[in-house]
Design an enzyme around this catalytic site. Structure first.
Site, PDB file in Angstrom:
ATOM      1  CB  THR A 328       0.556 -25.446  -4.120  1.00 14.89           C
ATOM      2  OG1 THR A 328       1.073 -24.309  -3.413  1.00 14.89           O
ATOM      3  CG2 THR A 328       0.509 -25.118  -5.606  1.00 14.89           C
ATOM      4  CG  HIS A 380       4.309 -32.061 -23.086  1.00 16.84           C
ATOM      5  ND1 HIS A 380       3.548 -33.102 -23.548  1.00 16.84           N
ATOM      6  CD2 HIS A 380       3.991 -30.988 -23.865  1.00 16.84           C
ATOM      7  CE1 HIS A 380       2.794 -32.693 -24.552  1.00 16.84           C
ATOM      8  NE2 HIS A 380       3.038 -31.400 -24.765  1.00 16.84           N
TER       9      HIS A 380
END
Length: 409
Positions: A328, A380
């Site tokens: 993006t 994560h």
């Protein structure tokens, strides 16, 4: 003869839609293949065109109403003469002449390979002095529609393009009053909001940052800008370099190219990179497939094509489905730094930002360099901090020394 106007058949992943815009009203003349109504779903905007020359007889579903796949939204009377818009009004002689023109096919003058035009398209082409054979037809059997001619004339916009949100109406109030306007959230924007909230709730999302010296890329673009455009017919931008750098980095760090499906971790042996595109209706992410086999020119052409389709509301669901990684670019709006949100089920997203000259220490000397902050948001649960940092450093190194992309070092 009256026929039903039905909503398009939605893909399996789309349950229902909303009538976004009626482009024609009851009694108003329509040409075959002319856009009459937009149906907005939570993914794309689908267009419904007139089945023949005639008029809208009745509107069953008004703007804002919910519709299901294949549901009747109105009725159409084929062959009926309707009222034209004031701007399209004609003298009696012109109207009589038009009635003598064939309805099914109107061919442009010329030799072989003549374009097939709808009557409205032919008239518009004549008014604007456009050669119909130079216009690409998108109608049935390659027919050139009025929207095709308008798009060709405008260069970038067509009458069937996604319309921008209606501007705030002028409100004449006395000093001290505070006007407000309440507008329902569109399906696309509601879907985006839901996905972004879920991404933050479901993932253990972290963001790591770095910065890249864009001088080498900028000098490379400057050196080959003209020859690249002359050879490939497209300008050399920054996004293609980032896509190629990301592709190489994804091959080295498979976890960043993976996705999470329930309790399973899915590793992909290919690189499909989504490129976030901002439109008036909301953010969409079309996907470049197999970027490992694409050259810089292929990527640039793909991005331009998707950008045009996105602005016109013509992106298909298949073009926005899948993707193993997303890029993006908030820099085009002036963003200096940000924390992009994951695009589930992907496990990472790269954020590009504004290029800004800053004083940097280089070999003990201060130099003014064009710098860009990079941000990598990652899940994560799937990616360790070490892998995320090394992935971002790999992209930085390839961009600061573009030969690394070619040499795979």
């Amino acid at each position: 003869m009256s026929t039903e106007i039905k909503a398009p058949v939605f893909p399996e992943s789309v349950a229902e839609g909303t009538v976004a815009t009626w482009h024609k009203q009851p009694g108003e003349a329509c040409s075959r293949d002319e856009l009459i109504v937009d149906i907005e779903t939570d993914k794309v905007v689908l267009e419904v065109v007139a089945p023949a020359d005639g008029v809208i007889e009745e509107i069953v579903k008004n703007e804002g109403d919910t519709v299901e796949s294949g549901e009747v939204v109105g009725t159409f009377k084929e062959g009926a003469a309707g009222e034209s818009k004031p701007a399209e009004s004609k003298s009696e002689g012109e109207a009589e002449k038009k009635s003598e023109e064939p309805k099914e096919e109107a061919k442009s003058e010329g030799g072989s390979g003549e374009a097939i035009l709808s009557p409205a398209a032919r008239k518009l082409a004549e008014e604007k002095g456009i050669d119909p054979n130079a216009v690409k037809g998108t109608g049935k059997d390659g027919r050139v529609t009025k929207e095709d001619v308008q798009k060709h004339a405008d260069g970038s916009q067509s009458s069937g393009a996604a319309k921008p949100s209606a501007p705030m109406p002028e409100v004449n109030v006395e000093q001290g009053e505070r006007p407000e306007k309440r507008v329902p959230m569109t399906r696309l924007r509601a879907s985006i909001a839901k996905r972004l909230v879920n991404a933050q709730q479901d993932a253990a999302m972290l963001t790591t940052f770095n910065e890249v010296n864009m001088k080498p890329i900028m000098e490379l673009r400057k050196q080959y800008k003209e020859s690249f455009e002359k050879r490939h017919g497209v300008k050399l931008g920054f996004m293609s370099f980032f896509a190629k750098a990301a592709t190489e980095a994804l091959k080295r760090f498979p976890a960043v190219n993976a996705s999470i499906d329930g309790n399973d971790m899915v590793y992909h042996g290919y690189q499909d990179i989504g490129v976030a595109v901002s439109t008036d209706r909301g953010l969409v992410v079309p996907v470049l497939r197999d970027t490992d086999s694409m050259g810089l020119a292929d990527i640039e052409k793909g991005i331009i094509d998707y950008g045009t389709k996105a602005k016109q509301g013509k992106l298909g669901i298949e073009e926005m489905t899948g993707g193993t990684f997303t890029i993006t670019n908030g820099g085009i709006f002036g963003s200096l730094i940000s924390t992009p949100i994951l695009n589930p089920p992907q496990t990472a997203i790269l954020g590009m930002h504004k290029i800004q000259e800053r004083p940097m220490a280089v070999n003990g000397q201060v130099e003014i360099l064009p710098m860009m902050y990079l941000a990598l948001s990652y899940d994560h649960r799937m990616i360790d901090g070490k892998e995320a940092v090394q992935f971002l450093v790999a992209i930085k190194e390839m961009l600061e020394d573009p030969a690394r992309i070619l040499l795979d070092v």
